[in-house]
Design an enzyme around this catalytic site. Sequence first.
Site, short mmCIF file in Angstrom:
data_model
loop_
_atom_site.label_atom_id
_atom_site.label_comp_id
_atom_site.label_asym_id
_atom_site.label_seq_id
_atom_site.Cartn_x
_atom_site.Cartn_y
_atom_site.Cartn_z
N ARG A 10 0.83 -1.20 0.00
CA ARG A 10 0.00 0.00 0.00
C ARG A 10 0.87 1.26 0.00
O ARG A 10 2.02 1.24 0.42
CB ARG A 10 -0.90 0.03 1.24
CG ARG A 10 -1.95 -1.05 1.30
CD ARG A 10 -2.94 -0.82 2.43
NE ARG A 10 -2.30 -0.66 3.72
CZ ARG A 10 -2.31 0.46 4.44
NH1 ARG A 10 -2.91 1.55 3.97
NH2 ARG A 10 -1.72 0.52 5.62
N ASN A 20 7.15 1.72 2.16
CA ASN A 20 7.58 0.78 1.12
C ASN A 20 8.58 1.38 0.14
O ASN A 20 9.29 0.65 -0.55
CB ASN A 20 6.36 0.25 0.36
CG ASN A 20 5.55 -0.71 1.21
OD1 ASN A 20 6.08 -1.63 1.81
ND2 ASN A 20 4.24 -0.48 1.28
N SER A 78 -7.97 -2.82 5.67
CA SER A 78 -8.00 -3.89 4.66
C SER A 78 -7.02 -4.99 5.04
O SER A 78 -5.92 -4.72 5.52
CB SER A 78 -7.64 -3.34 3.28
OG SER A 78 -8.54 -2.34 2.86
N SER A 80 -4.58 -8.38 4.19
CA SER A 80 -3.75 -8.87 3.09
C SER A 80 -4.53 -9.83 2.22
O SER A 80 -4.34 -9.89 1.00
CB SER A 80 -2.50 -9.57 3.65
OG SER A 80 -1.67 -8.66 4.32
N GLN A 100 6.08 -10.27 2.02
CA GLN A 100 5.78 -8.96 2.58
C GLN A 100 7.02 -8.07 2.46
O GLN A 100 8.13 -8.46 2.84
CB GLN A 100 5.34 -9.09 4.04
CG GLN A 100 4.09 -9.94 4.19
CD GLN A 100 3.35 -9.68 5.48
OE1 GLN A 100 2.43 -8.89 5.51
NE2 GLN A 100 3.76 -10.35 6.54
N ARG A 149 9.61 -23.48 35.63
CA ARG A 149 10.23 -22.73 34.54
C ARG A 149 11.27 -23.61 33.85
O ARG A 149 12.26 -24.03 34.46
CB ARG A 149 10.89 -21.47 35.11
CG ARG A 149 11.39 -20.49 34.06
CD ARG A 149 12.09 -19.31 34.74
NE ARG A 149 12.49 -18.33 33.79
CZ ARG A 149 11.79 -17.23 33.50
NH1 ARG A 149 10.63 -17.02 34.11
NH2 ARG A 149 12.22 -16.35 32.63
#
Length: 219
Positions: A10, A20, A78, A80, A100, A149
């Site tokens: 985008r 980007n 939106s 992907s 990506q 742990r």
Amino acid sequence: MKVVALIPARGGSKGIPRKNLKSLCGMPLIGYSIIAAQKCDLIDEVWVSSDDEEILSYSKSLNANTLKRPKDISTDTSSSEDALIHFSNHVDFDILVFLQATSPLVESTFLSEAINLQKRKDVDSVVACTLDHGFWWSNSTPHYDLEKRKMRQEKGELMRETGMFFITSRNALLETRCRLSGNISCYEIPKWASFEVDDTIDFKIVESIMLRRKVFSDE
């Protein structure tokens, strides 16, 4: 069997404006994913899907195929998957490698090995992961037994999804409308390559790794 790579990108970005196209070690961020996909012999076509003319123009300059994405599926909300389905309705393929741009440490060898993994294991999807030995919490709730742990070597091979790439078939994508479905395999990438660029701190970390890339690659 036709294998195509798709890089959705985008024009808008909240963490880093125009992310980007932001220069990273002398190249716009998205360029690294495009070039890695082009260097992969198992990928037949490399595509960039974007609502932004400047991103599309830059992608064309690297000889990537481009697809203009409608504004209504290019918003902050939106998914992907919106871009993947839109792409699937316009381009023919059998296997989709969804990369990506936020993972510029991707290498063509990762892509080749992951595609071969899908073929060899006959799985529906492959996801890029890295080993993770962390102790996870949700707010103030631990996701492990505080009284037992475990040492690192006792925790087993926990894999963390990196977001670098996802591989799936056209049929699986259109049937489920999801990037991952059915029988899924993890492709392990080294920890140094697993960093994503989502904000300015990430950008500086990845930039530092890139400046020392050969050192990390040889480890």
